[in-house]
Design an enzyme around this catalytic site. Structure first.
Site, PDB file in Angstrom:
ATOM      1  N   ARG A  96      10.500  -0.232   1.402  1.00  0.00           N
ATOM      2  CA  ARG A  96      10.312  -1.203   2.479  1.00  0.00           C
ATOM      3  C   ARG A  96      10.416  -2.619   1.894  1.00  0.00           C
ATOM      4  O   ARG A  96       9.955  -2.874   0.775  1.00  0.00           O
ATOM      5  CB  ARG A  96       8.938  -0.979   3.081  1.00  0.00           C
ATOM      6  N   THR A 368      17.999   0.284  13.669  1.00  0.00           N
ATOM      7  CA  THR A 368      17.608   1.192  12.585  1.00  0.00           C
ATOM      8  C   THR A 368      18.555   2.400  12.571  1.00  0.00           C
ATOM      9  O   THR A 368      19.338   2.589  13.487  1.00  0.00           O
ATOM     10  CB  THR A 368      16.128   1.633  12.729  1.00  0.00           C
ATOM     11  N   THR A 386      16.575   0.367   7.661  1.00  0.00           N
ATOM     12  CA  THR A 386      16.757  -0.570   8.774  1.00  0.00           C
ATOM     13  C   THR A 386      17.010  -2.001   8.330  1.00  0.00           C
ATOM     14  O   THR A 386      16.623  -2.399   7.225  1.00  0.00           O
ATOM     15  CB  THR A 386      15.496  -0.543   9.670  1.00  0.00           C
ATOM     16  N   ASN A 388      16.013  -4.019  10.871  1.00  0.00           N
ATOM     17  CA  ASN A 388      15.142  -4.338  11.996  1.00  0.00           C
ATOM     18  C   ASN A 388      15.967  -4.485  13.267  1.00  0.00           C
ATOM     19  O   ASN A 388      16.252  -3.491  13.907  1.00  0.00           O
ATOM     20  CB  ASN A 388      14.265  -5.558  11.754  1.00  0.00           C
ATOM     21  N   GLU A 407      13.139  -8.464   8.983  1.00  0.00           N
ATOM     22  CA  GLU A 407      11.970  -7.577   8.968  1.00  0.00           C
ATOM     23  C   GLU A 407      10.640  -8.328   9.065  1.00  0.00           C
ATOM     24  O   GLU A 407       9.603  -7.717   9.343  1.00  0.00           O
ATOM     25  CB  GLU A 407      11.982  -6.730   7.688  1.00  0.00           C
ATOM     26  N   ASP A 410       8.312  -7.588  11.877  1.00  0.00           N
ATOM     27  CA  ASP A 410       7.465  -6.391  11.955  1.00  0.00           C
ATOM     28  C   ASP A 410       6.013  -6.696  11.563  1.00  0.00           C
ATOM     29  O   ASP A 410       5.127  -5.866  11.740  1.00  0.00           O
ATOM     30  CB  ASP A 410       8.015  -5.265  11.074  1.00  0.00           C
ATOM     31  N   SER A 439       5.634  -0.490   9.426  1.00  0.00           N
ATOM     32  CA  SER A 439       6.835   0.073  10.041  1.00  0.00           C
ATOM     33  C   SER A 439       6.465   1.245  10.947  1.00  0.00           C
ATOM     34  O   SER A 439       5.344   1.768  10.883  1.00  0.00           O
ATOM     35  CB  SER A 439       7.757   0.570   8.926  1.00  0.00           C
ATOM     36  N   SER A 440       7.408   1.643  11.783  1.00  0.00           N
ATOM     37  CA  SER A 440       7.236   2.871  12.584  1.00  0.00           C
ATOM     38  C   SER A 440       8.168   3.978  12.104  1.00  0.00           C
ATOM     39  O   SER A 440       8.212   5.056  12.718  1.00  0.00           O
ATOM     40  CB  SER A 440       7.533   2.588  14.061  1.00  0.00           C
ATOM     41  N   GLY A 461      12.458   1.470  16.724  1.00  0.00           N
ATOM     42  CA  GLY A 461      11.191   0.719  16.680  1.00  0.00           C
ATOM     43  C   GLY A 461      10.024   1.671  16.896  1.00  0.00           C
ATOM     44  O   GLY A 461      10.041   2.807  16.414  1.00  0.00           O
TER      45      GLY A 461
END
Ligand code: GLY
Length: 558
Positions: A96, A368, A386, A388, A407, A410, A439-440, A461
């Site tokens: 990430r 993503t 991703t 985003n 990002e 987020d 993040s998801s 998302g």
């Protein structure tokens, strides 16, 4: 004999999805790759056929998507990789992005403490330090068998010689034409004579090919300690950004224990913080384990009511309590305890009518990208990564040739203020130097009796987590095959905003009426993420399913 459950499932698919597409998965014995771009899927299959393992194929597909799926595939963003190794070990790689070292919690607020939204998604301030290149290098060095040059060669060729634009790509190039025209360098790559590329035309990315060649020759250090970092920092400085060379030098990738839970005999292996995916998914599954979900839930008001409420509770916890574990303590044990799940399910059973407060509607994007891979050696890899938003920040530092993420959006840029996904988050996910935004993304592998049963994930998302949840429920509770499960209509509820997003025709009119009566506000939404999944049947066949929502993707095996 065909069961009543199966008849109901087929009727549901017939009347409750807006496509009558083929519901047969792709079958193969030796290896399977499913991604949102056929040409990238083929790259993965070629690597497997040449004797590479699932990790080799995952890196090759990741780089190929960075060329052929520029909205979402990337080297300018970050993500997560969940791996199940043939020896039984489960691994989670966190690549990430990180906030720049000069970022502060008030970066996107003005002196009056008001959020200034302009910079959050379309300026160098929105760019977090990318993680993909080091993530791929870490996974390949540790778990791959091919060289970096071998796995990167197909992507370099696609960038140099060009790839053919698909109808779906063309749609998004059209939608984002104005954004792509803003910067002459971006326009010179992604517009043709100032106009969006059309399906069937070829995009050649000479600069990206040179960047990928540098990485192939010199490894991740070309990105983090060489000319690529310098080019990004220099562009950022010129445009008022805060990225520095130190951000790139200090960037690190982590190998973490994945989040695990079980549901009706299946073991779920999924993403750990800084993704909320695994915890939120497991919290919902734990709650649902205590509720009587019947086999025809696409028709039953009570089942949908239970599932929506499980979503509401889990997203509330997600938004209030989760963040980067290097900065906050995530209450994982508490959120995933059986006592907690029992308490919530009791509350849900006791209170059928729901809170009807209405908050602002927020548009959802299907950005993503996810891909799933399995090899004939017993390894499986699930990757979601991703930029985003579509094309991230829409910025490319000359002459690197690749989009940079946005990002930073987020993060909870201001506690209590919704981000682009309508997520209202709190201080656990505030901005701090070097912190990773929550993040998801939910790259997931499911085991049964210790063997891989499913590999899946999705873009979208916060809708990523509910897309994975519904696909799992469709297979485990509904007895759907993997293609039916992936294609079945979806719904999503995150409590805030207080609307249930539904795919058009997801629910019958009678069901919609009943849900209205219970207090739910249903909001039809047209754009949903694409679940890319593999199921392994009792004969050991690999069944691949590319989502009907992404017709240019493909499940291919051999
Ligand atoms: N950028 C979307 C997510 O990580 O959840």
């Amino acid at each position: 004999m065909i069961s009543i459950k199966r008849v109901l499932t087929l009727l549901t698919l017939l009347f409750c999805t807006h496509s009558f597409a083929d519901i047969t998965p792709v079958i193969a014995k030796q290896g399977m790759v499913v991604s949102e771009q056929r040409v990238a899927t083929q790259v993965g299959v070629d690597i497997l056929r040449a004797g590479g393992n699932a990790i080799d194929a995952a890196i090759a597909v990741g780089y190929a998507l960075a060329v052929t799926y520029p909205c979402c595939g990337n080297i300018g963003g970050g993500g997560f990789m969940t791996i199940h190794l043939a020896d039984g070990k489960n691994i989670f790689i966190n690549f990430r992005e990180k906030a720049p070292l000069r970022a502060t919690s008030t970066l996107f607020q003005d002196s009056a403490d008001t959020e200034t939204t302009d910079d959050i998604t379309q300026s160098y301030l929105s760019v977090a330090v990318p993680g993909t290149v080091l993530g791929f290098e870490t996974a390949l060095n540790k778990y791959g068998t091919f060289t970096r040059e071998q796995v990167m060669a197909p992507a370099i060729k696609l960038a140099k010689e060009g790839y053919v634009v698909t109808p779906y790509d063309a749609k998004w190039f059209g939608v984002y034409a104005e954004d792509l025209a803003r910067d002459p360098y971006v326009a010179s790559i992604f517009l043709k004579n100032g106009k969006p590329y059309q399906a069937g035309e070829k995009i050649i990315q000479t600069d990206l090919a040179a960047t990928l060649q540098l990485i192939s020759n010199h490894g991740a250090q070309a990105f983090y300690k060489g000319s690529i970092a310098k080019d990004i920092v220099s562009a950022s400085e010129k445009e008022g950004g805060i990225l520095s060379l130190a951000d790139f030098e200090q960037y690190n990738v982590e190998e973490l224990a994945p989040i695990t839970c079980s549901y009706k005999g299946y073991q779920i292996i999924s993403s750990a913080p800084p993704s909320s995916g695994g915890i939120t998914l497991c919290e919902m599954l734990n709650i649902l384990s205590n509720l009587p979900i019947s086999s025809s839930r696409y028709h039953q008001t009570q089942d949908i009511n239970y599932i929506l409420e499980a979503m509401r509770y889990a997203y509330r916890d997600r938004n209030e309590k989760l963040g980067d574990p290097n900065f906050i303590d995530n209450p994982i044990a508490e959120l995933l305890s059986s006592d907690y799940a029992k308490k919530i399910s009791k509350n849900i059973k006791a209170k059928r009518f729901v809170d009807t407060t209405i908050e602002k509607d927020v548009k959802e994007l299907s950005d993503t990208t996810h891909y799933s891979i399995i090899d004939n050696k017993g390894n499986a890899v699930s990757v979601t990564y991703t930029l985003n938003g579509f094309f991230g920040s829409k910025l490319i530092a000359k002459p690197t040739g690749f989009f940079l993420n946005d990002e930073m959006d987020d993060f909870a840029t201001k506690a209590g203020v919704p981000n682009r996904f309508g997520l209202i988050q709190h201080d656990a996910n505030n901005i701090q130097p070097g912190k990773r935004p929550l993040s998801s993304m939910t790259p997931t592998i499911v085991l049964k009796d210790g063997k891989v049963k499913m590999v899946l994930g999705s873009p979208g998302g916060p809708r990523i987590i509910t897309s994975v949840l519904l696909t799992l429920l469709n297979v485990i509770d509904e007895d759907m095959n993997i293609k039916e499960a992936v294609d079945a209509s979806r719904y999503h509820f995150q409590g805030n905003p207080n609307f249930v997003d539904i795919e058009p025709l997801a629910f019958s009119f009678a069901l919609q009426k009943n849900l209205h009566y219970l207090g739910y506000r249903l909001l039809p939404q047209g754009t949903w993420g694409a679940v890319e999944a593999i199921y392994i049947d009792h004969n050991g066949n690999f069944l691949g399913a590319n989502d009907r929502r992404r017709p240019d993707g493909a499940a291919l095996g051999y």
